[in-house]
Motif scaffolding. Sequence first.
Motif, PDB file in Angstrom:
ATOM      1  N   LYS A  31       3.521   6.988   2.236  1.00 28.90           N
ATOM      2  CA  LYS A  31       4.773   6.397   1.051  1.00 28.90           C
ATOM      3  C   LYS A  31       5.478   5.028   1.012  1.00 28.90           C
ATOM      4  O   LYS A  31       6.328   4.530   0.548  1.00 28.90           O
ATOM      5  N   ASP A  32       4.363   4.523   1.150  1.00 30.97           N
ATOM      6  CA  ASP A  32       4.678   2.941   1.515  1.00 30.97           C
ATOM      7  C   ASP A  32       4.160   2.254   0.341  1.00 30.97           C
ATOM      8  O   ASP A  32       2.597   2.152   0.601  1.00 30.97           O
ATOM      9  N   TYR A  33       4.309   2.997  -0.493  1.00 32.74           N
ATOM     10  CA  TYR A  33       3.124   2.684  -2.070  1.00 32.74           C
ATOM     11  C   TYR A  33       3.849   1.303  -2.058  1.00 32.74           C
ATOM     12  O   TYR A  33       1.962   1.087  -3.174  1.00 32.74           O
ATOM     13  N   VAL A  34       3.991   0.510  -2.214  1.00 33.38           N
ATOM     14  CA  VAL A  34       3.841  -0.865  -2.410  1.00 33.38           C
ATOM     15  C   VAL A  34       3.185  -1.880  -1.970  1.00 33.38           C
ATOM     16  O   VAL A  34       2.198  -2.298  -2.405  1.00 33.38           O
ATOM     17  N   LEU A  35       2.937  -1.949  -0.671  1.00 37.54           N
ATOM     18  CA  LEU A  35       2.106  -1.955   0.720  1.00 37.54           C
ATOM     19  C   LEU A  35       0.731  -1.661   0.158  1.00 37.54           C
ATOM     20  O   LEU A  35      -0.305  -1.919   0.631  1.00 37.54           O
ATOM     21  N   ALA A  36       0.572  -0.204  -0.015  1.00 40.24           N
ATOM     22  CA  ALA A  36      -1.511   0.465  -0.292  1.00 40.24           C
ATOM     23  C   ALA A  36      -1.331  -0.383  -1.882  1.00 40.24           C
ATOM     24  O   ALA A  36      -2.577  -0.171  -1.369  1.00 40.24           O
ATOM     25  N   LEU A  37      -0.617  -0.519  -2.058  1.00 41.30           N
ATOM     26  CA  LEU A  37      -1.146  -0.540  -3.654  1.00 41.30           C
ATOM     27  C   LEU A  37      -1.724  -1.928  -3.335  1.00 41.30           C
ATOM     28  O   LEU A  37      -2.887  -2.251  -3.915  1.00 41.30           O
ATOM     29  N   GLU A  38      -1.030  -2.842  -2.490  1.00 41.98           N
ATOM     30  CA  GLU A  38      -1.500  -4.172  -2.776  1.00 41.98           C
ATOM     31  C   GLU A  38      -3.273  -4.560  -2.317  1.00 41.98           C
ATOM     32  O   GLU A  38      -4.088  -4.772  -2.285  1.00 41.98           O
ATOM     33  N   HIS A  39      -3.226  -3.172  -0.610  1.00 40.79           N
ATOM     34  CA  HIS A  39      -4.701  -2.787  -0.278  1.00 40.79           C
ATOM     35  C   HIS A  39      -5.305  -2.319  -0.896  1.00 40.79           C
ATOM     36  O   HIS A  39      -6.496  -3.031  -1.284  1.00 40.79           O
ATOM     37  N   LEU A  40      -4.970  -1.238  -1.635  1.00 36.66           N
ATOM     38  CA  LEU A  40      -6.197  -0.597  -2.857  1.00 36.66           C
ATOM     39  C   LEU A  40      -6.735  -1.645  -4.120  1.00 36.66           C
ATOM     40  O   LEU A  40      -8.279  -1.552  -4.050  1.00 36.66           O
ATOM     41  N   THR A  41      -5.692  -2.002  -4.286  1.00 42.59           N
ATOM     42  CA  THR A  41      -5.918  -3.590  -4.940  1.00 42.59           C
ATOM     43  C   THR A  41      -7.546  -4.392  -4.789  1.00 42.59           C
ATOM     44  O   THR A  41      -7.928  -4.714  -5.149  1.00 42.59           O
ATOM     45  N   VAL A  42      -6.512  -4.620  -3.878  1.00 45.89           N
ATOM     46  CA  VAL A  42      -8.034  -5.665  -2.926  1.00 45.89           C
ATOM     47  C   VAL A  42      -9.639  -5.219  -2.531  1.00 45.89           C
ATOM     48  O   VAL A  42     -10.006  -5.578  -2.798  1.00 45.89           O
ATOM     49  N   LEU A  43      -9.611  -4.053  -2.108  1.00 43.21           N
ATOM     50  CA  LEU A  43     -10.498  -3.036  -3.002  1.00 43.21           C
ATOM     51  C   LEU A  43     -11.013  -3.023  -2.891  1.00 43.21           C
ATOM     52  O   LEU A  43     -12.182  -2.806  -3.532  1.00 43.21           O
ATOM     53  N   LYS A  44     -10.357  -2.760  -4.617  1.00 47.02           N
ATOM     54  CA  LYS A  44     -10.698  -2.484  -5.790  1.00 47.02           C
ATOM     55  C   LYS A  44     -11.519  -3.395  -5.723  1.00 47.02           C
ATOM     56  O   LYS A  44     -13.123  -3.685  -6.479  1.00 47.02           O
ATOM     57  N   ASN A  45     -11.091  -4.568  -6.053  1.00 46.71           N
ATOM     58  CA  ASN A  45     -11.737  -6.338  -6.300  1.00 46.71           C
ATOM     59  C   ASN A  45     -12.651  -6.994  -5.972  1.00 46.71           C
ATOM     60  O   ASN A  45     -13.570  -7.563  -6.193  1.00 46.71           O
ATOM     61  N   GLU A  46     -12.481  -6.388  -4.431  1.00 46.76           N
ATOM     62  CA  GLU A  46     -13.501  -7.099  -3.191  1.00 46.76           C
ATOM     63  C   GLU A  46     -14.284  -6.180  -2.604  1.00 46.76           C
ATOM     64  O   GLU A  46     -15.468  -6.268  -2.336  1.00 46.76           O
ATOM     65  N   TRP A  47     -14.595  -4.750  -3.120  1.00 51.63           N
ATOM     66  CA  TRP A  47     -15.243  -3.548  -2.044  1.00 51.63           C
ATOM     67  C   TRP A  47     -16.603  -3.688  -2.986  1.00 51.63           C
ATOM     68  O   TRP A  47     -16.292  -3.153  -4.129  1.00 51.63           O
ATOM     69  N   GLU A  48     -16.854  -2.293  -2.463  1.00 51.24           N
ATOM     70  CA  GLU A  48     -17.475  -1.482  -3.749  1.00 51.24           C
ATOM     71  C   GLU A  48     -17.291  -1.019  -3.830  1.00 51.24           C
ATOM     72  O   GLU A  48     -15.982  -0.277  -3.514  1.00 51.24           O
ATOM     73  N   SER A  49     -17.747  -0.514  -5.564  1.00 53.34           N
ATOM     74  CA  SER A  49     -17.002   0.472  -5.570  1.00 53.34           C
ATOM     75  C   SER A  49     -17.131   1.966  -5.642  1.00 53.34           C
ATOM     76  O   SER A  49     -17.788   3.073  -5.083  1.00 53.34           O
ATOM     77  N   TYR A  50     -16.198   2.514  -5.513  1.00 51.34           N
ATOM     78  CA  TYR A  50     -15.517   3.955  -4.512  1.00 51.34           C
ATOM     79  C   TYR A  50     -14.773   4.596  -5.262  1.00 51.34           C
ATOM     80  O   TYR A  50     -13.814   4.296  -4.994  1.00 51.34           O
ATOM     81  N   ILE A  51     -15.330   5.721  -5.417  1.00 47.49           N
ATOM     82  CA  ILE A  51     -14.328   6.659  -6.355  1.00 47.49           C
ATOM     83  C   ILE A  51     -13.471   7.005  -5.306  1.00 47.49           C
ATOM     84  O   ILE A  51     -11.864   6.856  -6.335  1.00 47.49           O
ATOM     85  N   ASN A  52     -13.028   7.108  -4.212  1.00 41.71           N
ATOM     86  CA  ASN A  52     -11.250   7.237  -3.375  1.00 41.71           C
ATOM     87  C   ASN A  52     -10.778   5.993  -3.474  1.00 41.71           C
ATOM     88  O   ASN A  52      -9.187   6.003  -3.420  1.00 41.71           O
ATOM     89  N   VAL A  53     -11.054   5.005  -3.868  1.00 40.29           N
ATOM     90  CA  VAL A  53     -10.443   3.468  -4.037  1.00 40.29           C
ATOM     91  C   VAL A  53      -9.489   4.157  -4.979  1.00 40.29           C
ATOM     92  O   VAL A  53      -7.996   4.102  -5.010  1.00 40.29           O
ATOM     93  N   TYR A  54     -10.060   4.702  -6.043  1.00 41.47           N
ATOM     94  CA  TYR A  54      -9.307   4.432  -8.158  1.00 41.47           C
ATOM     95  C   TYR A  54      -8.725   5.455  -7.476  1.00 41.47           C
ATOM     96  O   TYR A  54      -7.972   5.317  -7.893  1.00 41.47           O
ATOM     97  N   ARG A  55      -9.225   7.193  -7.360  1.00 38.56           N
ATOM     98  CA  ARG A  55      -8.666   7.913  -7.015  1.00 38.56           C
ATOM     99  C   ARG A  55      -6.940   7.584  -6.412  1.00 38.56           C
ATOM    100  O   ARG A  55      -5.691   7.469  -6.621  1.00 38.56           O
ATOM    101  N   PHE A  56      -7.187   6.516  -5.026  1.00 37.92           N
ATOM    102  CA  PHE A  56      -5.867   6.443  -5.048  1.00 37.92           C
ATOM    103  C   PHE A  56      -5.042   5.652  -5.657  1.00 37.92           C
ATOM    104  O   PHE A  56      -3.603   5.406  -5.279  1.00 37.92           O
ATOM    105  N   LEU A  57      -5.620   4.814  -6.139  1.00 36.74           N
ATOM    106  CA  LEU A  57      -4.954   3.165  -6.309  1.00 36.74           C
ATOM    107  C   LEU A  57      -4.374   3.854  -7.183  1.00 36.74           C
ATOM    108  O   LEU A  57      -3.130   3.805  -8.195  1.00 36.74           O
ATOM    109  N   SER A  58      -4.552   4.759  -8.758  1.00 38.24           N
ATOM    110  CA  SER A  58      -4.561   5.926 -10.016  1.00 38.24           C
ATOM    111  C   SER A  58      -2.800   6.471  -8.953  1.00 38.24           C
ATOM    112  O   SER A  58      -1.807   6.522  -9.575  1.00 38.24           O
ATOM    113  N   ALA A  59      -3.326   7.207  -7.367  1.00 41.37           N
ATOM    114  CA  ALA A  59      -2.030   7.986  -7.581  1.00 41.37           C
ATOM    115  C   ALA A  59      -1.017   7.714  -7.158  1.00 41.37           C
ATOM    116  O   ALA A  59       0.166   7.754  -7.139  1.00 41.37           O
TER     117      ALA A  59
END
Length: 173
Positions: A31-59
Amino acid sequence: MNLLDLLDYVDKNPKDYEKRWSLAKKLYQNKDYVLALEHLTVLKNEWESYINVYRFLSATLYRLGKYDEAIKELKKAIEIWEKEPGLYEQLGRALITAGKFEEAKEVYEKLSKICPEHRWASIAVEKLKKFLDKKTVKNTPFPFTFSSDFDLLPETELNVKGKGVFLTVFLSR
């Protein structure tokens, strides 16, 4: 690796996206959503398109109360994975929470077309239609019950019954 070790590792190895993904999931689970958001944003922008990154980012955005941003990310994901039922489920839920009931109805209608055997998409469409019809008749709050197996809701709003999760949202105009 424990959470602190992962944080340290990713800090020293920022391009190890597999470990960053593990870290983001652990942060979300803790439940550390602020820090999770930081890392998920990096993944979305720099990593291959991965559906679960978008799902976790949105959640994560949803959990932080950033419903419009969560909706925006889910719509982007649907552009990539247009036949993925889980994205439509998540988008419908976020739209309902954001009070965008007509758009939510349209999303569940599309989900019903994509996945005709879906357990509750057609039920959601009918409930939303009834709600929208009543909304134009009455000007008082009333309960709207919606079910899903996808836990995208804050824990305080969940009420488990059987195998599904039921939410009562009191809507007002």
